[in-house]
Scaffold this active site. Structure first.
Site, mmCIF file in Angstrom:
data_model
loop_
_atom_site.group_PDB
_atom_site.id
_atom_site.type_symbol
_atom_site.label_atom_id
_atom_site.label_comp_id
_atom_site.label_asym_id
_atom_site.label_seq_id
_atom_site.Cartn_x
_atom_site.Cartn_y
_atom_site.Cartn_z
ATOM 1 N N ALA A 1 -73.909 -10.410 -24.855
ATOM 2 C CA ALA A 1 -72.651 -9.945 -24.247
ATOM 3 C C ALA A 1 -72.925 -9.570 -22.798
ATOM 4 O O ALA A 1 -74.080 -9.477 -22.386
ATOM 5 C CB ALA A 1 -72.125 -8.733 -25.002
ATOM 6 N N LYS A 2 -71.891 -9.398 -22.031
ATOM 7 C CA LYS A 2 -72.029 -8.868 -20.666
ATOM 8 C C LYS A 2 -70.685 -8.355 -20.222
ATOM 9 O O LYS A 2 -69.637 -8.856 -20.665
ATOM 10 C CB LYS A 2 -72.478 -9.976 -19.716
ATOM 11 C CG LYS A 2 -73.180 -9.457 -18.486
ATOM 12 C CD LYS A 2 -74.554 -8.949 -18.832
ATOM 13 C CE LYS A 2 -75.425 -8.716 -17.645
ATOM 14 N NZ LYS A 2 -76.843 -8.629 -18.039
ATOM 15 N N GLY A 3 -70.690 -7.363 -19.372
ATOM 16 C CA GLY A 3 -69.426 -6.848 -18.881
ATOM 17 C C GLY A 3 -69.638 -6.060 -17.616
ATOM 18 O O GLY A 3 -70.751 -6.006 -17.085
ATOM 19 N N ASP B 1 -77.208 -2.605 -16.025
ATOM 20 C CA ASP B 1 -77.479 -3.846 -15.290
ATOM 21 C C ASP B 1 -77.295 -3.513 -13.812
ATOM 22 O O ASP B 1 -77.279 -2.327 -13.446
ATOM 23 C CB ASP B 1 -76.530 -4.970 -15.768
ATOM 24 C CG ASP B 1 -76.933 -6.331 -15.219
ATOM 25 O OD1 ASP B 1 -77.998 -6.835 -15.605
ATOM 26 O OD2 ASP B 1 -76.200 -6.892 -14.387
ATOM 27 N N VAL C 1 -67.470 -9.697 -22.184
ATOM 28 C CA VAL C 1 -67.527 -11.011 -22.819
ATOM 29 C C VAL C 1 -68.609 -10.990 -23.894
ATOM 30 O O VAL C 1 -69.733 -10.540 -23.639
ATOM 31 C CB VAL C 1 -67.838 -12.120 -21.783
ATOM 32 C CG1 VAL C 1 -67.932 -13.484 -22.468
ATOM 33 C CG2 VAL C 1 -66.775 -12.155 -20.691
#
Ligand code: NAD
Length: 433
Positions: free
Chosen positions: A122-124, A163, A77
């Site tokens: 962003a992150k995923g 992460d 995202v």
């Protein structure tokens, strides 16, 4: 008009789309709405910022070691594309959802803006339990994920980093997979790589160090030296273990450490290097002989000066905020405190140093790594440490100044600095087409 037709033509409220009906996403929206009211934010900018610009869901068919073929779901995202490339972690967790990635992406936007980094958030990640998978299976998942999200990532588009559940090893596989497709090495496509592959010295410790640099400055402003304070730390991974070791090395008393397997407490202070050795052998701090083993939830309620949640979101809630026995909470994790808990802590006079500030050390040093990859030039570890310290201190000063000016808590102050910067950029670039 029939009710069905009315529902079809009435657009949902911003932030209210079905995809974003998720607790964590709605928590990020609640925080954003609060700061938007404080700043009297332009409605256009509000609408542009409350939902992510781009989201990708991928299905990864993976052959397990047993020979069975299993589908894993992956996400990426990107919250806002206006600030430069996007940047954010890659999480491997059994309960990962699109909504969680959306919330974490929004928080990354605020974190980068607060720290003055030229990125959107962003992150995923992949919904999987890395503890239940072999190293080969994790490698196949990482590489297939990297291949599937390839169309929207890259050194000038979106740059992943470690992460929860991922680290240098996964970043190395991601880097290799991306570079294979590009037909040349692209070290700037990912940060948090091993140093031998162009990672930067100090990146692995950066988030934890950033927590300690922020704490050092915040406590200094209250004339309470860090080494005279006691700390309880939830999480003993990338972030928590570094915070504990650094605090211990500076002579501070670490009275409690917890992880998913349990927690340990010793009011006289834990021998943190010995706890780390125990953790290495047992995969949990629970059972460490130099301390009392307690339930993992009790860690949060230990009597201490500073509580550092450094594990996961939604830990300090309406249910336990009234029982915390600390004077300050320093959020090393993303989203550990709910908005209702924030209100309870404020009423109780407990200061909260917010996540978008406190946990910003990782992305700051990731930025240093990305700059070095673009420049093909390597900085020394002491240069990195000093720049990080100065950047964290500068951010804290702007947060305290803004909070005082607006007469709000530090979380709203931090969000205000960030949202103002992003909204100004978005306004100047205007709406396409
Ligand atoms: P990690 O996977 O290395 O460690 C997580 C730790 O939390 C482990 O010790 C685990 O046992 C513990 N934990 C998990 N569930 C728990 C539970 N229910 N109760 C108590 N402990 C539990 O993850 P990390 O990289 O250290 O990330 C921790 C937090 O910091 C996350 O919120 C992450 O988003 C945030 N963060 C990480 C970075 C980074 O650079 N790694 C940067 C910014 C923010």
């Amino acid at each position: 008009m029939s009710p069905g037709r009315a529902a079809a033509v009435t657009p949902p409220q911003p932030g209210g789309q079905l995809e974003w009906q998720n607790d964590l996403y709605q928590m990020a929206c609640t925080q954003f709405r609060g700061v938007a009211r404080t700043l009297d934010l332009d409605p256009d900018q509000y609408t542009r910022l409350i939902e992510p610009r781009r989201s990708l869901i991928v299905n990864l068919p993976i052959r397990l070691d047993s020979g069975e073929l299993v589908n894993f779901t992956g996400y990426r995202v990107q919250h806002i594309l206006t600030m430069g490339p996007t940047k954010g972690g890659l999480r491997f967790a059994p309960d990962l959802t699109l909504g969680q990635c959306g919330a974490l992406a929004m928080w990354m936007t605020w974190k980068c803006a607060l720290l003055g980094l030229p990125y959107g958030g962003a992150k995923g990640g992949v919904r999987c339990d890395p503890h239940a998978l072999s190293v080969d299976e994790i490698e196949r998942i990482t590489r297939r994920y990297a291949a599937e999200v390839n169309p929207i990532v890259g050194p000038d588009e979106d740059i992943p980093a470690p992460d929860m559940g991922t680290g240098e090893r996964e970043m190395a596989w991601f880097y290799d997979t991306y570079s294979q497709a590009a037909r040349h090495a692209v070290p700037a496509c990912v940060t948090g790589k091993p140093v031998a592959l162009g990672g930067t010295p100090g990146r692995r410790q950066a988030t934890g160090l950033g927590v300690v640099f922020t704490l050092e400055a915040a406590l200094e402003s209250e004339e309470r030296p860090l080494e005279e304070q006691s700390f309880a730390i939830q999480g003993f991974g990338n972030v928590g273990a570094v915070v504990a070791s650094e605090l211990h090395a500076r002579g501070a008393r670490v009275v409690g450490i917890g992880d998913i397997g349990g927690a340990v407490s010793n009011p006289a202070g834990l021998d943190v290097p010995a706890v780390a050795r125990w953790y290495f052998e047992h995969d949990t701090v629970a059972g460490f002989p130099g301390a009392e083993t307690i339930a993992r939830e009790e860690l949060l309620e230990l009597s201490c000066d500073v509580l550092v949640p450094a594990a996961l979101e939604h830990q300090i809630t309406e249910a336990n905020a009234g029982r915390l026995r600390c004077r300050m909470v320093a959020e090393g994790a993303n989203g550990p405190t709910t908005p209702v808990a924030d209100e309870i802590l404020a009423e109780r006079g407990i200061t909260v140093l917010p996540d978008i500030l406190v946990s910003g050390g990782g992305v700051t040093v990731s930025y240093f790594e990305w700059v070095q990859a673009h420049q093909k030039y390597v900085w020394t570890e002491s240069e990195i440490r000093e720049r990080l310290r100065s950047q964290m201190r500068q951010a804290l000063t702007s947060v305290i100044g803004t909070a005082e000016q607006l007469d709000v808590d530090l979380r709203t102050g931090a969000l205000a600095v960030a949202v103002r910067r992003v909204a100004e950029t978005a306004k100047l670039r205007a709406v396409f087409p």
